[in-house]
Scaffold this active site. Sequence first.
Site, PDB file in Angstrom:
ATOM      1  N   GLU A 157       3.011  -1.419   4.402  1.00 39.53           N
ATOM      2  CA  GLU A 157       2.807  -2.351   5.554  1.00 39.53           C
ATOM      3  C   GLU A 157       1.609  -3.158   5.220  1.00 39.53           C
ATOM      4  O   GLU A 157       1.386  -4.402   6.032  1.00 39.53           O
ATOM      5  CB  GLU A 157       2.219  -1.682   6.839  1.00 39.53           C
ATOM      6  CG  GLU A 157       0.959  -1.064   7.096  1.00 39.53           C
ATOM      7  CD  GLU A 157       0.669   0.265   6.533  1.00 39.53           C
ATOM      8  OE1 GLU A 157      -0.317   0.970   6.826  1.00 39.53           O
ATOM      9  OE2 GLU A 157       1.502   0.753   5.653  1.00 39.53           O
TER      10      GLU A 157
ATOM     11  N   ASN B 118       0.783  -1.179  -0.098  1.00 42.73           N
ATOM     12  CA  ASN B 118       0.090   0.080  -0.011  1.00 42.73           C
ATOM     13  C   ASN B 118       0.923   1.233   0.011  1.00 42.73           C
ATOM     14  O   ASN B 118       2.025   1.213  -0.258  1.00 42.73           O
ATOM     15  CB  ASN B 118      -0.609   0.314   1.181  1.00 42.73           C
ATOM     16  CG  ASN B 118      -0.243   0.202   2.477  1.00 42.73           C
ATOM     17  OD1 ASN B 118       0.856  -0.418   2.622  1.00 42.73           O
ATOM     18  ND2 ASN B 118      -0.571   1.003   3.375  1.00 42.73           N
TER      19      ASN B 118
ATOM     20  N   CYS C 292       2.022   3.044   2.565  1.00 39.29           N
ATOM     21  CA  CYS C 292       3.312   2.911   3.455  1.00 39.29           C
ATOM     22  C   CYS C 292       3.591   1.760   3.551  1.00 39.29           C
ATOM     23  O   CYS C 292       4.486   1.465   4.681  1.00 39.29           O
ATOM     24  CB  CYS C 292       2.533   3.625   4.771  1.00 39.29           C
ATOM     25  SG  CYS C 292       1.706   5.218   4.853  1.00 39.29           S
TER      26      CYS C 292
END
Length: 867
Positions: A447, A443, A445
């Site tokens: 994670e 995604n 970021c």
Amino acid sequence: MITVIKRDGSRAPYDGNEIARSIESAARGLDDAVLRSTQLQSELEITLFDGITSEELDQAVIQVALQNVKDDPAYDTIAARLLIKTLYKAVFGDTRDLLGEDEPDIIAAKHRDHFAGYVHQGVRLGLLDSRLGDLFDLDLLAAALDPTRDDLLRYIGAQTLRTRYALVGPDRRVLETPQYFWMRVAMGLSLNEDDPTTAALGFYESMSRLEYLAAGSTLVNAGTAYSQLSNCFVMQMEDDIEHIAKSVRDVMWLTKGTGGIGMSVSKLRCEGSPIRSNNTVSTGPIPFMHTIDSTLRAVSRGGKKFGALCFYLENWHLDFGQFLDLRQNSGDPYRRTRTANTAVWISDEFMKRVAADEDWYLFDPLEVGDLVELTGADFSKRYAEYVEQARQGQIRHTKIRAREQWKAILVSLQTTSHPWLTWKDSINTRALNHNTGTIHSSNLCTEITLPQDRDNVSVCNLASINLSRHVHGRHGAGEVTIDWDRLADSTRRAVRQLDNLIDITISSVPESERSNELNRALGLGVMGFTDVVERMGWSYASPEAYELIDRLTEFISWHAIDASADLARERGAYPNFEGSRWSEGMVPIDTLELLEADRGRSVEVDRSSRMDWDELRIKVRRGIRNSTLMAIAPTASIGLVAGTTPGLDPQFSQIFARATSSGKFLEVNRNLVADLKDAGLWEDVREELLRHQGDLTKVDGIPERLREIYQTSFQVSPYAFLHVAARAQKWIDQAISRNIYLASRDVGGMAELYQAAWRMGVKTTYYLHMMQRHTAEQSTVKVNKAANDTGGRRGFGGRAGFGRTAPAPAVESGAPVTPADSGTPPKVGFGRTAPVALPVIESETEQVDGTACPVDPQERLQCESCQ
């Protein structure tokens, strides 16, 4: 005589006694409260002028408190209380009666008395979900409100809550106190419960105590008339014009709903590839990425900031070299992305070829399209077949040394912070939800690791446990203990809250609703790890710290999985459960063996465990409610509200300026100050510490043990980041937003570091933070240099004092500059000061004194969805 212009336009004499009582109230319970109050009132009255408005007066009191934070974090507590009192004024009206001896009782009574009115007003204005007024026992909820918990908020947390998350009316006036905000979110996440009032009381209890926090989109929208509560969306762009156009449309809608997006573009054919339908050739994926980048800038998130997206591309794609240039400042602007981020999706095959110094072949996806869907050993086998075809001249290709491309990736990462490095096979081979397809990207970021295809836009729903709120004590001041029972309760409650979110949230993209319903993916994370390590009296780079994160994440993982299994008994397993590895009784640590078998080499991580996983495996086999349970997000924004360190990150610095969309703030490590006070050193070293930007190694007289504990992000060995991540990753079914900090530009050392991350089983990395990219901004220490006071703009906060321009020379202030302050002339301050450079954390799009600040992973303004 100084007069104050009231909110109704009338004038009244400045009442020093009323201000004194207000400051004394804000200083209650602190050491030297009377002395602090007297000092602040004296400093305030120097800044006043005739005709100051009551709003300016409120802000002036806050500013003088903030400019003293560098001397003692207790002043931050005073500033936070004063700010929160302005929220009380906005919500409750005239609060002169809040200055009495029974103030806490009066505030609590006002909260109870106004709560039902707040809810009904919000519904009437179309801001709140009408069910909040119909389904809940508002009197019972009002009785549970506890305004004393407002004291848990630091100034930056209160300001962030006010500017980012609190509900505002049509006139932009804030409508919520902090406790109203927490209760609104709790109610909004209880709408599907059989007893919504009881459920809301439980969720409120945990969130208002800052034991865990929902992520940004949830905090913004829960309980409102627009309940888009999911945080992360992961999609794949298909290689046809219809789906490309639809992807642009979907990005628009997801961006409007404040979601963060990860997008794989690996399937798009390369530049020059034939288009048979019209006998032309493709322009490749780069122009389409630029189009989406422009879309992000056109559709701002919540009207506050640009949209947020990360492009992912596999590094065997023929246009990968152009992909590496997307974030460069120079070059054709139509082949650059100024807003979107980039990440490379790396196979084990590539990492093995780097280690062996072998050749690496780049292909056109039009000819090797199945590589996108293949992982691990299957990918390697098919890739070798395409390499043979390339050698025989049968397919279009380019050949380079694997180490040459590896170096190009790392050099780009050093210079632009992109592309982030993520490992395709570590992610796919360890996936417990492998039966729903290939995972093509992470995604925004890094994670979230969920499968996606043409019919499914993956969705994940986030919350983060504040580890620091589950630890009691501090080394040097008694025994430090972890409240394991409370941590278990917080974990289980957070899982239920997140599962509720899936039934309540809405989406304008059918494929995301479908994925949410079929997979019910959760991403429960943690924040405050470094805060806890410091309180334990350990270094971040120590075996004790590695063992601690191992134990904590194992415990949380066990209880999260167990809670999801309990929910499956109550509500049913997620629809795609059958055929998953969960249905085979597997849990996250079991997948390490799968990865080792597929790679043909060991994963370099400790395998110890403490919980009864055999019992849980039996329980999981009978059904689980959610396809994933854990993911550690960066938590930059909600970490500010929680008053703790973000995610798994170390301390950026012990004293630094933090610039956010809510303003600019001085941060001082309270754990360090407490330890220095215990050692009787704080008063002696604080100005020297400020002068050296919080670097204890440059301050004489600091005990070696404290130097070890309070290493900053650039002083800690970067391998410590990997050890912490690897020990956590073995228990986490998704991934970790793992920032890396490097003081050296040595590419060779950097290459070995990232290869070690792969060997240790770390699935993804996020920003690379280079020390050399950091700018410094001036702050102050008090010295006798009156001759240097020129009245110009300089120093932390940019301006001195508050109010109108005054003829006295401007001097330095430690106060933050909020958006409302910007553009005003210099103002009078207090004391004589000299500038000192402080490291600054700031958005990449802002300027500080004409100097561009670096991208920063701890305060990424374009990543609020994960925060």
